[in-house]
Design a protein around this motif. Structure first.
Motif, PDB file in Angstrom:
ATOM      1  N   PHE A 129     -26.453  -4.583  -1.422  1.00 38.99           N
ATOM      2  CA  PHE A 129     -26.579  -3.625  -0.329  1.00 38.99           C
ATOM      3  C   PHE A 129     -25.749  -4.033   0.893  1.00 38.99           C
ATOM      4  CE2 PHE A 129     -30.272  -3.397  -3.078  1.00 38.99           C
ATOM      5  CZ  PHE A 129     -30.301  -2.044  -3.383  1.00 38.99           C
ATOM      6  N   PRO A 130     -24.448  -4.281   0.688  1.00 37.87           N
ATOM      7  CA  PRO A 130     -23.602  -4.630   1.833  1.00 37.87           C
ATOM      8  C   PRO A 130     -23.416  -3.437   2.773  1.00 37.87           C
ATOM      9  CG  PRO A 130     -22.266  -4.392  -0.154  1.00 37.87           C
ATOM     10  CD  PRO A 130     -23.698  -4.287  -0.584  1.00 37.87           C
ATOM     11  N   ASP A 131     -23.024  -3.739   4.004  1.00 36.67           N
ATOM     12  CA  ASP A 131     -22.802  -2.666   4.976  1.00 36.67           C
ATOM     13  C   ASP A 131     -21.694  -1.745   4.458  1.00 36.67           C
ATOM     14  OD1 ASP A 131     -24.723  -3.791   6.650  1.00 36.67           O
ATOM     15  OD2 ASP A 131     -23.256  -5.164   7.534  1.00 36.67           O
ATOM     16  N   PRO A 132     -21.902  -0.402   4.568  1.00 35.99           N
ATOM     17  CA  PRO A 132     -20.958   0.524   3.922  1.00 35.99           C
ATOM     18  C   PRO A 132     -19.610   0.718   4.627  1.00 35.99           C
ATOM     19  CG  PRO A 132     -22.920   1.690   4.752  1.00 35.99           C
ATOM     20  CD  PRO A 132     -23.138   0.242   5.011  1.00 35.99           C
ATOM     21  N   HIS A 133     -19.553   0.594   5.962  1.00 30.67           N
ATOM     22  CA  HIS A 133     -18.296   0.857   6.690  1.00 30.67           C
ATOM     23  C   HIS A 133     -17.640   2.132   6.176  1.00 30.67           C
ATOM     24  CE1 HIS A 133     -18.680  -2.880   8.799  1.00 30.67           C
ATOM     25  NE2 HIS A 133     -18.784  -3.543   7.661  1.00 30.67           N
ATOM     26  N   PHE A 134     -18.299   3.248   6.505  1.00 36.36           N
ATOM     27  CA  PHE A 134     -17.896   4.541   5.970  1.00 36.36           C
ATOM     28  C   PHE A 134     -16.477   4.962   6.313  1.00 36.36           C
ATOM     29  CE2 PHE A 134     -22.554   5.040   5.865  1.00 36.36           C
ATOM     30  CZ  PHE A 134     -22.694   5.426   4.552  1.00 36.36           C
ATOM     31  N   LYS A 135     -16.094   4.779   7.584  1.00 38.52           N
ATOM     32  CA  LYS A 135     -14.788   5.317   8.015  1.00 38.52           C
ATOM     33  C   LYS A 135     -13.641   4.606   7.314  1.00 38.52           C
ATOM     34  CE  LYS A 135     -16.183   6.619  12.661  1.00 38.52           C
ATOM     35  NZ  LYS A 135     -16.402   5.935  13.927  1.00 38.52           N
ATOM     36  N   GLU A 136     -12.630   5.399   6.973  1.00 39.18           N
ATOM     37  CA  GLU A 136     -11.526   4.829   6.211  1.00 39.18           C
ATOM     38  C   GLU A 136     -10.861   3.657   6.929  1.00 39.18           C
ATOM     39  OE1 GLU A 136      -9.318   7.581   4.073  1.00 39.18           O
ATOM     40  OE2 GLU A 136      -7.975   6.040   3.254  1.00 39.18           O
ATOM     41  N   LYS A 137     -10.733   3.775   8.245  1.00 39.57           N
ATOM     42  CA  LYS A 137     -10.051   2.681   8.958  1.00 39.57           C
ATOM     43  C   LYS A 137     -10.894   1.390   8.946  1.00 39.57           C
ATOM     44  CE  LYS A 137     -11.292   3.922  13.787  1.00 39.57           C
ATOM     45  NZ  LYS A 137     -12.464   3.148  14.054  1.00 39.57           N
ATOM     46  N   ASN A 138     -12.159   1.518   8.588  1.00 38.30           N
ATOM     47  CA  ASN A 138     -13.014   0.322   8.518  1.00 38.30           C
ATOM     48  C   ASN A 138     -13.190  -0.225   7.095  1.00 38.30           C
ATOM     49  OD1 ASN A 138     -13.455   0.187  11.253  1.00 38.30           O
ATOM     50  ND2 ASN A 138     -15.220   1.566  11.177  1.00 38.30           N
ATOM     51  N   HIS A 139     -12.523   0.392   6.142  1.00 33.88           N
ATOM     52  CA  HIS A 139     -12.673  -0.083   4.757  1.00 33.88           C
ATOM     53  C   HIS A 139     -12.239  -1.533   4.617  1.00 33.88           C
ATOM     54  CE1 HIS A 139     -12.770   4.162   2.725  1.00 33.88           C
ATOM     55  NE2 HIS A 139     -13.812   3.914   3.508  1.00 33.88           N
ATOM     56  N   ARG A 140     -11.312  -1.969   5.465  1.00 35.92           N
ATOM     57  CA  ARG A 140     -10.867  -3.371   5.400  1.00 35.92           C
ATOM     58  C   ARG A 140     -11.994  -4.336   5.769  1.00 35.92           C
ATOM     59  NH1 ARG A 140      -9.786  -4.682  10.704  1.00 35.92           N
ATOM     60  NH2 ARG A 140      -9.966  -2.819  12.002  1.00 35.92           N
ATOM     61  N   ARG A 141     -13.070  -3.809   6.363  1.00 31.63           N
ATOM     62  CA  ARG A 141     -14.213  -4.675   6.691  1.00 31.63           C
ATOM     63  C   ARG A 141     -15.206  -4.807   5.548  1.00 31.63           C
ATOM     64  NH1 ARG A 141     -15.603  -2.501  12.529  1.00 31.63           N
ATOM     65  NH2 ARG A 141     -13.644  -2.989  13.553  1.00 31.63           N
ATOM     66  N   ARG A 142     -14.958  -4.064   4.477  1.00 28.54           N
ATOM     67  CA  ARG A 142     -15.896  -4.137   3.354  1.00 28.54           C
ATOM     68  C   ARG A 142     -15.817  -5.507   2.683  1.00 28.54           C
ATOM     69  NH1 ARG A 142     -15.362   2.045   0.847  1.00 28.54           N
ATOM     70  NH2 ARG A 142     -16.892   2.927   2.303  1.00 28.54           N
ATOM     71  N   VAL A 143     -16.996  -6.018   2.252  1.00 31.23           N
ATOM     72  CA  VAL A 143     -17.030  -7.379   1.666  1.00 31.23           C
ATOM     73  C   VAL A 143     -16.433  -7.442   0.270  1.00 31.23           C
ATOM     74  CG1 VAL A 143     -18.893  -8.416   3.002  1.00 31.23           C
ATOM     75  CG2 VAL A 143     -19.443  -7.043   0.981  1.00 31.23           C
ATOM     76  N   ILE A 144     -16.274  -6.275  -0.370  1.00 30.94           N
ATOM     77  CA  ILE A 144     -15.512  -6.235  -1.618  1.00 30.94           C
ATOM     78  C   ILE A 144     -14.214  -5.482  -1.309  1.00 30.94           C
ATOM     79  CG2 ILE A 144     -15.400  -5.328  -3.976  1.00 30.94           C
ATOM     80  CD1 ILE A 144     -17.493  -7.463  -3.870  1.00 30.94           C
ATOM     81  N   SER A 145     -13.097  -6.141  -1.527  1.00 32.21           N
ATOM     82  CA  SER A 145     -11.791  -5.521  -1.325  1.00 32.21           C
ATOM     83  C   SER A 145     -10.827  -6.250  -2.251  1.00 32.21           C
ATOM     84  CB  SER A 145     -11.336  -5.670   0.124  1.00 32.21           C
ATOM     85  OG  SER A 145     -11.028  -7.032   0.384  1.00 32.21           O
ATOM     86  N   PRO A 146      -9.669  -5.633  -2.543  1.00 31.34           N
ATOM     87  CA  PRO A 146      -8.722  -6.317  -3.439  1.00 31.34           C
ATOM     88  C   PRO A 146      -8.380  -7.718  -2.939  1.00 31.34           C
ATOM     89  CG  PRO A 146      -8.088  -4.029  -3.140  1.00 31.34           C
ATOM     90  CD  PRO A 146      -9.229  -4.271  -2.190  1.00 31.34           C
ATOM     91  N   PHE A 147      -8.170  -7.853  -1.641  1.00 36.45           N
ATOM     92  CA  PHE A 147      -7.809  -9.157  -1.087  1.00 36.45           C
ATOM     93  C   PHE A 147      -8.946 -10.179  -1.239  1.00 36.45           C
ATOM     94  CE2 PHE A 147      -8.468 -11.792   2.744  1.00 36.45           C
ATOM     95  CZ  PHE A 147      -7.457 -12.711   2.545  1.00 36.45           C
ATOM     96  N   LEU A 148     -10.150  -9.763  -0.886  1.00 37.38           N
ATOM     97  CA  LEU A 148     -11.274 -10.709  -0.979  1.00 37.38           C
ATOM     98  C   LEU A 148     -11.617 -11.039  -2.434  1.00 37.38           C
ATOM     99  CD1 LEU A 148     -13.478  -9.426   1.967  1.00 37.38           C
ATOM    100  CD2 LEU A 148     -12.379 -11.664   1.798  1.00 37.38           C
TER     101      LEU A 148
END
Ligand code: SAM
Length: 223
Positions: free
Chosen positions: A119-138
């Motif tokens: 249940f990580p924080d969703p960061h709905f806005k597209e410009k905030n997707h880089r704050r998501r804890v799952i990302s290609p980089f992470l």
């Protein structure tokens, strides 16, 4: 801000005697035989860790949590459990840190067998997707700290985030999905929705959940 909490300069500097005093009474650092193997990233109030602690009594595990007060709560929860149940809950701890910045400071290559993102924080806005804890980089970083065969567990009640986490994992060369059979056989999968405080809240409200559970592999062209 980040300057308010200390960060070890490398995994060998993590003081195991602070986290697991009964298991590491004297020496500050981990001996080579016993290292943290499970990380609950954004552990919140620690419900999952408390369940895992008794399910895997021989495994060292840690929660990583950004909020100071929440981290303090989890620390107290663990120390009360240790007092009430002598000899138990010695393998579980929590640290206040920003997991998006400092995972490699805590774990060395191939150290972890399980990582949790519940249940990580969703960061709905597209410009905030880089704050998501799952990302290609992470995911590159998580693949680095996970052992071969190590498992990433994710779950959310936000469908869009569930799709995002799943597609990041599907598109990463170092991860493959567990099969239905493997999911059923894994006792940890049942805990994803039932053991955490957020999962219990969603269940009380009759909400839907979306999970993605993937294994770290050695890509065939590197095997
Ligand atoms: N996993 C818990 C559960 O299922 O009950 C908590 C879920 S809560 C919605 C998300 C948690 O992640 C919050 O406690 C938040 O403080 C924490 N968090 C958010 N970003 C973080 C970061 N970069 N590093 C560590 N924790 C973070």
């Amino acid at each position: 801000s980040d300057s308010h909490f200390p960060v070890p300069i490398s995994p060998s500097q993590v003081d195991y005697s602070l986290h697991y005093p009964q298991l590491f009474p004297s020496s500050g650092q981990a001996d080579s035989s016993k290292k943290i193997q499970f990380a609950d990233v954004g552990c919140g109030f620690g419900g999952l860790l408390i369940s895992l602690s008794t399910l895997f009594p021989e495994t060292l595990m840690i929660g990583m949590e950004l909020r100071d007060k929440v981290t303090e709560y989890v620390k107290e929860r663990i120390s009360s459990l240790r007092i009430a149940n002598p000899g138990h809950y010695q393998n579980v701890s929590v640290v206040r840190t920003n997991s998006m910045k400092y995972i490699p400071n805590y774990f060395e290559k191939g150290q972890l067998s399980k990582m949790f993102f519940l249940f990580p924080d969703p960061h709905f806005k597209e410009k905030n997707h880089r704050r998501r804890v799952i990302s290609p980089f992470l995911l590159d970083e998580y693949a680095y700290v996970l052992e071969d065969g190590g498992i990433i567990y994710t779950i959310t009640d936000v469908e869009e985030l569930g799709d995002w986490m799943k597609s990041c994992l599907e598109n990463h060369p170092m991860f493959e999905a567990l099969t239905e059979k493997e999911l059923e056989a894994d006792p940890v999968v049942k805990l994803l929705s039932s053991a955490t405080e957020e999962g219990q809240k969603v269940a009380r409200n009759g909400g839907q959940t979306f999970q993605a559970v993937f294994r770290r592999i050695v890509p065939t062209n590197q095997a």
